[in-house]
Design a protein around this motif. Sequence first.
Motif, PDB file in Angstrom:
ATOM      1  N   VAL A  19       0.826  -1.200   0.000  1.00 31.93           N
ATOM      2  CA  VAL A  19       0.000   0.000   0.000  1.00 31.93           C
ATOM      3  C   VAL A  19       0.868   1.261   0.000  1.00 31.93           C
ATOM      4  O   VAL A  19       2.059   1.207   0.321  1.00 31.93           O
ATOM      5  CB  VAL A  19      -0.956   0.023   1.214  1.00 31.93           C
ATOM      6  N   GLU A  70      -5.479   6.164  -2.625  1.00 35.77           N
ATOM      7  CA  GLU A  70      -5.197   5.463  -1.374  1.00 35.77           C
ATOM      8  C   GLU A  70      -4.623   6.374  -0.294  1.00 35.77           C
ATOM      9  O   GLU A  70      -4.304   5.916   0.792  1.00 35.77           O
ATOM     10  CB  GLU A  70      -4.190   4.326  -1.619  1.00 35.77           C
ATOM     11  N   ASP A 126      -7.337   4.883   6.296  1.00 33.08           N
ATOM     12  CA  ASP A 126      -8.517   4.494   7.060  1.00 33.08           C
ATOM     13  C   ASP A 126      -8.122   4.197   8.506  1.00 33.08           C
ATOM     14  O   ASP A 126      -7.027   4.537   8.941  1.00 33.08           O
ATOM     15  CB  ASP A 126      -9.230   3.299   6.402  1.00 33.08           C
ATOM     16  N   GLU A 127      -9.021   3.544   9.252  1.00 28.68           N
ATOM     17  CA  GLU A 127      -8.777   3.331  10.677  1.00 28.68           C
ATOM     18  C   GLU A 127      -7.528   2.500  10.936  1.00 28.68           C
ATOM     19  O   GLU A 127      -6.823   2.721  11.917  1.00 28.68           O
ATOM     20  CB  GLU A 127      -9.993   2.657  11.319  1.00 28.68           C
ATOM     21  N   ARG A 128      -7.243   1.526  10.054  1.00 30.51           N
ATOM     22  CA  ARG A 128      -6.047   0.693  10.248  1.00 30.51           C
ATOM     23  C   ARG A 128      -4.781   1.522  10.043  1.00 30.51           C
ATOM     24  O   ARG A 128      -3.820   1.403  10.819  1.00 30.51           O
ATOM     25  CB  ARG A 128      -6.089  -0.475   9.259  1.00 30.51           C
ATOM     26  N   ASP A 129      -4.775   2.359   9.032  1.00 32.97           N
ATOM     27  CA  ASP A 129      -3.616   3.231   8.800  1.00 32.97           C
ATOM     28  C   ASP A 129      -3.377   4.139  10.003  1.00 32.97           C
ATOM     29  O   ASP A 129      -2.240   4.339  10.425  1.00 32.97           O
ATOM     30  CB  ASP A 129      -3.853   4.087   7.546  1.00 32.97           C
ATOM     31  N   ARG A 130      -4.475   4.689  10.535  1.00 36.70           N
ATOM     32  CA  ARG A 130      -4.340   5.582  11.697  1.00 36.70           C
ATOM     33  C   ARG A 130      -3.863   4.815  12.929  1.00 36.70           C
ATOM     34  O   ARG A 130      -3.054   5.320  13.701  1.00 36.70           O
ATOM     35  CB  ARG A 130      -5.672   6.287  11.971  1.00 36.70           C
ATOM     36  N   ALA A 131      -4.369   3.600  13.109  1.00 33.26           N
ATOM     37  CA  ALA A 131      -3.953   2.797  14.268  1.00 33.26           C
ATOM     38  C   ALA A 131      -2.468   2.443  14.180  1.00 33.26           C
ATOM     39  O   ALA A 131      -1.740   2.500  15.180  1.00 33.26           O
ATOM     40  CB  ALA A 131      -4.805   1.528  14.346  1.00 33.26           C
ATOM     41  N   ARG A 163       3.337  -5.315   7.258  1.00 30.60           N
ATOM     42  CA  ARG A 163       3.744  -6.623   6.747  1.00 30.60           C
ATOM     43  C   ARG A 163       3.299  -7.771   7.641  1.00 30.60           C
ATOM     44  O   ARG A 163       2.937  -8.833   7.166  1.00 30.60           O
ATOM     45  CB  ARG A 163       5.266  -6.665   6.562  1.00 30.60           C
ATOM     46  N   GLY A 195       1.084  -7.397  10.446  1.00 31.59           N
ATOM     47  CA  GLY A 195      -0.201  -7.186  11.099  1.00 31.59           C
ATOM     48  C   GLY A 195      -0.035  -6.372  12.356  1.00 31.59           C
ATOM     49  O   GLY A 195       1.043  -6.307  12.945  1.00 31.59           O
ATOM     50  N   LEU A 196      -1.142  -5.744  12.739  1.00 31.84           N
ATOM     51  CA  LEU A 196      -1.123  -4.922  13.948  1.00 31.84           C
ATOM     52  C   LEU A 196      -1.558  -5.783  15.113  1.00 31.84           C
ATOM     53  O   LEU A 196      -2.744  -6.018  15.312  1.00 31.84           O
ATOM     54  CB  LEU A 196      -2.063  -3.726  13.781  1.00 31.84           C
ATOM     55  N   ARG A 197      -0.598  -6.275  15.851  1.00 32.53           N
ATOM     56  CA  ARG A 197      -0.880  -7.193  16.949  1.00 32.53           C
ATOM     57  C   ARG A 197      -1.279  -6.435  18.199  1.00 32.53           C
ATOM     58  O   ARG A 197      -0.802  -5.343  18.453  1.00 32.53           O
ATOM     59  CB  ARG A 197       0.342  -8.045  17.272  1.00 32.53           C
ATOM     60  N   GLY A 236      -2.694   1.073  22.574  1.00 31.43           N
ATOM     61  CA  GLY A 236      -2.708   0.054  21.532  1.00 31.43           C
ATOM     62  C   GLY A 236      -3.729   0.350  20.489  1.00 31.43           C
ATOM     63  O   GLY A 236      -3.770  -0.295  19.490  1.00 31.43           O
ATOM     64  N   TRP A 259     -12.221   4.172  18.993  1.00 27.56           N
ATOM     65  CA  TRP A 259     -10.967   3.431  19.051  1.00 27.56           C
ATOM     66  C   TRP A 259     -11.032   2.227  19.969  1.00 27.56           C
ATOM     67  O   TRP A 259     -10.019   1.658  20.311  1.00 27.56           O
ATOM     68  CB  TRP A 259      -9.840   4.369  19.482  1.00 27.56           C
ATOM     69  N   ARG A 293     -11.205  -1.425  20.839  1.00 31.27           N
ATOM     70  CA  ARG A 293     -10.879  -2.633  20.097  1.00 31.27           C
ATOM     71  C   ARG A 293     -11.745  -3.767  20.619  1.00 31.27           C
ATOM     72  O   ARG A 293     -12.068  -3.813  21.793  1.00 31.27           O
ATOM     73  CB  ARG A 293      -9.401  -3.019  20.283  1.00 31.27           C
ATOM     74  N   VAL A 303      -6.186 -10.303  17.335  1.00 28.56           N
ATOM     75  CA  VAL A 303      -6.262 -10.898  16.017  1.00 28.56           C
ATOM     76  C   VAL A 303      -6.178 -12.408  16.073  1.00 28.56           C
ATOM     77  O   VAL A 303      -5.753 -12.991  17.062  1.00 28.56           O
ATOM     78  CB  VAL A 303      -5.127 -10.358  15.129  1.00 28.56           C
ATOM     79  N   SER A 350      -2.768 -14.425  16.663  1.00 25.58           N
ATOM     80  CA  SER A 350      -2.001 -14.006  17.833  1.00 25.58           C
ATOM     81  C   SER A 350      -2.884 -14.015  19.071  1.00 25.58           C
ATOM     82  O   SER A 350      -3.369 -12.993  19.514  1.00 25.58           O
ATOM     83  CB  SER A 350      -1.457 -12.596  17.585  1.00 25.58           C
ATOM     84  N   GLY A 366     -16.275   1.875   4.426  1.00 25.23           N
ATOM     85  CA  GLY A 366     -15.382   3.031   4.534  1.00 25.23           C
ATOM     86  C   GLY A 366     -13.950   2.708   4.909  1.00 25.23           C
ATOM     87  O   GLY A 366     -13.291   3.517   5.575  1.00 25.23           O
ATOM     88  N   GLN A 420      -7.174  -3.365   1.495  1.00 24.48           N
ATOM     89  CA  GLN A 420      -6.091  -3.952   2.294  1.00 24.48           C
ATOM     90  C   GLN A 420      -6.513  -4.170   3.743  1.00 24.48           C
ATOM     91  O   GLN A 420      -6.101  -5.135   4.382  1.00 24.48           O
ATOM     92  CB  GLN A 420      -4.850  -3.057   2.238  1.00 24.48           C
ATOM     93  N   THR A 421      -7.338  -3.267   4.255  1.00 20.56           N
ATOM     94  CA  THR A 421      -7.805  -3.417   5.638  1.00 20.56           C
ATOM     95  C   THR A 421      -8.751  -4.606   5.762  1.00 20.56           C
ATOM     96  O   THR A 421      -8.673  -5.369   6.729  1.00 20.56           O
ATOM     97  CB  THR A 421      -8.484  -2.110   6.110  1.00 20.56           C
ATOM     98  N   LYS A 438      -4.930 -10.243  10.869  1.00 19.82           N
ATOM     99  CA  LYS A 438      -3.774  -9.386  11.126  1.00 19.82           C
ATOM    100  C   LYS A 438      -4.161  -8.032  11.678  1.00 19.82           C
ATOM    101  O   LYS A 438      -3.305  -7.197  11.960  1.00 19.82           O
ATOM    102  CB  LYS A 438      -2.972  -9.193   9.829  1.00 19.82           C
ATOM    103  N   TYR A 439      -5.446  -7.787  11.774  1.00 18.97           N
ATOM    104  CA  TYR A 439      -5.901  -6.506  12.315  1.00 18.97           C
ATOM    105  C   TYR A 439      -7.267  -6.692  12.968  1.00 18.97           C
ATOM    106  O   TYR A 439      -8.165  -7.316  12.388  1.00 18.97           O
ATOM    107  CB  TYR A 439      -5.992  -5.461  11.194  1.00 18.97           C
TER     108      TYR A 439
END
Lengths: 146, 92
Positions: free
Chosen positions: A2, A66, A70-75, A132, A134-136, A146, B2, B4, B8, B11, B48, B52-53, B61-62
């Motif tokens: 990405v 791109e 989104d929320e994952r990018d911000r996290a 690469r 994942g956000l653990r 977190g 935010w 959660r 995941v 993990s 939204g 990839q997400t 992974k997320y």
Amino acid sequence: MVAREQFAWVWLLTMVVTYAAYFAAVVVMGETPFWTQIIMFAATAIVQVVVIAIASAVIALRYKNELSGDERDRAIAHRASAVAYQVLLCGIILVGCLMPFSHTGWDIFHAAVFAIALAEIIRHALIVAAYRRGLRQPNAQRGWHG
Amino acid sequence: MWLRIGVVCGSPMHSGAGMAERALTNTIRTLRFMAGEMTQAELGERIGVTRQTIAAIEAGKYSPTLEAAFRIAEVFGKPLEEVFHWGVVNET
């Protein structure tokens, strides 16, 4: 890969290469005149800015849709920044509170630059790792960081 | 939002000494198939987020935010607990 991961790779590689070269030069050259030090640092900063600007422009043109994130990018960005902040804080405490008692001049400057560069390298390395691998979140009780 | 909703898939969370290890799993891939092989991009567009997400959520992974999780469930017309599961991986 990405767009934001590519941005992070560009930052990471550019920071590692330019500041590794800078600090290698500092160690090899040892004591140098004031303006030599200034020129070395300015050259490093200019190379870094030019490479990142060109690469960012290319990535931005290729991935126009791109860039918003989104929320994952911000996290991912938030967690990486939280860790890098701790590194920067330790560096600044060392440079601002301890080193003035034992070092002077360029030693303090180089330590400050090293702390900032290290924090940025860690931040972008964590961003790359999160994209690469994942956000653990290994512990749900860890808190809002977190 | 935010908050959660867990950890995941690959993990598992260590919940503490003597407690079961639990992990968040989901059935998004199956639900996409049942919804006429909806693409990840289409699902992402409807809630939204990027393709990839969605791929990262499916792969474990997320962990999505609570809001995104509800949006995903809403797209498939299912309650949240039918899309995401907070299951025991193994007992310690």
